[in-house]
Design a protein around this motif. Sequence first.
Motif, PDB file in Angstrom:
ATOM      1  N   LEU A 231      51.009 -90.865  95.074  1.00 54.03           N
ATOM      2  CA  LEU A 231      51.633 -92.177  94.867  1.00 54.03           C
ATOM      3  C   LEU A 231      51.092 -92.849  93.609  1.00 54.03           C
ATOM      4  N   GLY A 232      49.777 -92.755  93.385  1.00 54.60           N
ATOM      5  CA  GLY A 232      49.203 -93.334  92.172  1.00 54.60           C
ATOM      6  C   GLY A 232      49.759 -92.699  90.917  1.00 54.60           C
ATOM      7  N   ALA A 233      49.847 -91.368  90.920  1.00 54.67           N
ATOM      8  CA  ALA A 233      50.421 -90.666  89.765  1.00 54.67           C
ATOM      9  C   ALA A 233      51.887 -91.032  89.588  1.00 54.67           C
ATOM     10  N   ALA A 234      52.608 -91.163  90.701  1.00 56.48           N
ATOM     11  CA  ALA A 234      54.035 -91.490  90.624  1.00 56.48           C
ATOM     12  C   ALA A 234      54.267 -92.861  90.008  1.00 56.48           C
ATOM     13  N   VAL A 235      53.401 -93.826  90.349  1.00 57.76           N
ATOM     14  CA  VAL A 235      53.532 -95.175  89.773  1.00 57.76           C
ATOM     15  C   VAL A 235      53.407 -95.109  88.256  1.00 57.76           C
ATOM     16  N   VAL A 236      52.381 -94.381  87.789  1.00 57.67           N
ATOM     17  CA  VAL A 236      52.180 -94.253  86.341  1.00 57.67           C
ATOM     18  C   VAL A 236      53.351 -93.521  85.699  1.00 57.67           C
ATOM     19  N   TYR A 237      53.745 -92.408  86.294  1.00 53.55           N
ATOM     20  CA  TYR A 237      54.839 -91.610  85.740  1.00 53.55           C
ATOM     21  C   TYR A 237      56.148 -92.397  85.649  1.00 53.55           C
ATOM     22  N   LEU A 238      56.582 -92.955  86.785  1.00 49.18           N
ATOM     23  CA  LEU A 238      57.900 -93.583  86.846  1.00 49.18           C
ATOM     24  C   LEU A 238      57.947 -94.894  86.068  1.00 49.18           C
ATOM     25  N   LEU A 239      56.974 -95.798  86.319  1.00 55.81           N
ATOM     26  CA  LEU A 239      56.967 -97.068  85.595  1.00 55.81           C
ATOM     27  C   LEU A 239      56.728 -96.850  84.102  1.00 55.81           C
ATOM     28  N   GLY A 240      55.845 -95.909  83.785  1.00 55.50           N
ATOM     29  CA  GLY A 240      55.575 -95.641  82.375  1.00 55.50           C
ATOM     30  C   GLY A 240      56.798 -95.127  81.643  1.00 55.50           C
ATOM     31  N   THR A 241      57.527 -94.206  82.265  1.00 55.98           N
ATOM     32  CA  THR A 241      58.734 -93.665  81.635  1.00 55.98           C
ATOM     33  C   THR A 241      59.803 -94.731  81.492  1.00 55.98           C
ATOM     34  N   VAL A 242      59.968 -95.561  82.530  1.00 54.89           N
ATOM     35  CA  VAL A 242      60.948 -96.657  82.461  1.00 54.89           C
ATOM     36  C   VAL A 242      60.592 -97.622  81.337  1.00 54.89           C
ATOM     37  N   SER A 243      59.317 -97.986  81.220  1.00 54.74           N
ATOM     38  CA  SER A 243      58.888 -98.933  80.187  1.00 54.74           C
ATOM     39  C   SER A 243      59.112 -98.379  78.783  1.00 54.74           C
ATOM     40  N   VAL A 244      58.788 -97.103  78.587  1.00 45.61           N
ATOM     41  CA  VAL A 244      58.999 -96.495  77.267  1.00 45.61           C
ATOM     42  C   VAL A 244      60.486 -96.433  76.953  1.00 45.61           C
TER      43      VAL A 244
END
Length: 464
Positions: A231-244
Amino acid sequence: MHDRHTRRFGLGTATALVMGNIIGGGIFLLPASVAPYGTVSLVAFGVLTLGALALALVFGRLAGRHPDTGGPYVYAREAFGDFAGFLSAWSYWTMTWVSNAALAVAAVGYVHVLLPGHASKGMDLAVALIALWLPAISNFAGTRYVGAVQLVSTVLKFLPLLFIAVAGLFFFDADNLGSFHEGGGSALGGMSAAAAILLYSYVGVESAAMSAGEVRNPQRNVGRATVLGVLGAAVVYLLGTVSVFGTVPHDKLVDSQAPFSDAMNAMFGGTWGGTLIAAAAVISIVGALNGWTLMSAQSPYAAAKDGLFPAAFQKKRRGVPTFGVLASTVLATALTVINYVSGAGGVFEILVLITTFSATVPYLLAAGAQVYFLLTGRRDEVRPGRFARDLVLALAAFGFTFWLVAGAGYAAIYQGVLFLFAGILVYAWMRARRTVREREAAEGLATADAPAAAEDSPKGILAP
């Protein structure tokens, strides 16, 4: 007493091990890699996250039943016998030391950003070898130091990535997104193509299960750490990709070599973002190498205890299988040196492709083992009402992993199968040695018992 000295990973450290191993260096290039397919790639990421969570839950269930170091190897051997267990251990071991070499080489590029103007082949090789051996030294010091390094590195890389992921939402501009599906073909085809790139983003989900023997209260903590880490990795992955996606114009993102740096520059101006992200990337890779170096020794350690790997892999110091760490680091070093000295980039890329297939073999066997356990009358080990849910999770995890295999591509599967089957010779050698030892032990026991039996027999009557 045994647990107090050897089980040094609490829930927080085990979670950091999972999260740190999942988040390596690839996250820093992922948004640019999937940008050509459009925002449909975000849907693909969401589907993959659900699959990874199913696999995480299955590992938690399996670790509750078999809380031993070795994870997927232990489950495969328990369900399907020695050969399946060996294939799981061999494949996983192959994946770890080859991917460690790849991570070390990836670190070099980010060091160039931090120290521009110092590039040379000799310097690059030195940086890559330092990236390999510093985590190895940490492992030699024992699991307590491995856990400490993992916690610190996970926090240091997680915080800046999470900052970009959250801050980017405040600078989000929908005009930067581009279309939902870029290029020709159907949206479903675009999602599958994006998924093929994203598929291995969650490799490392098994990290807590692999080190269950070092986790305190593994029946409880392995499952929780695995889910929390994913879940922690998913937060970084998904939110990070959306933000970029929302801060960098699509036409620029497609050609970006450092998408998170471009996102930082777009949000706050200047070029300091590139240096910050490069530092986070180096910390991320070294932290991942710290965890993966330990993982590279755990599977052969468990197999060696059962006589399926050379006995030297059983050597352990302060909770760490030291010979396994040394062997894997030496092999990764040799591969890295070959890459730089001979310039055999093609060979190196082929070996890296092998890791994509090798990672899926233990996953498939572990998910299959869970199905086997549930269908062979072991329902007494499953809480009432959980049988159907656990079976659905196991089938979902198997399907997810099967998708990983399909997404690896023909070249990776072809090369991976050849490398996997090469291990059959090692299995034949180790199994033959064990059989000979067992036969000699049985014959020695029979010889020792014969005189005693003769002495106990009445005169004139032959002892049987």
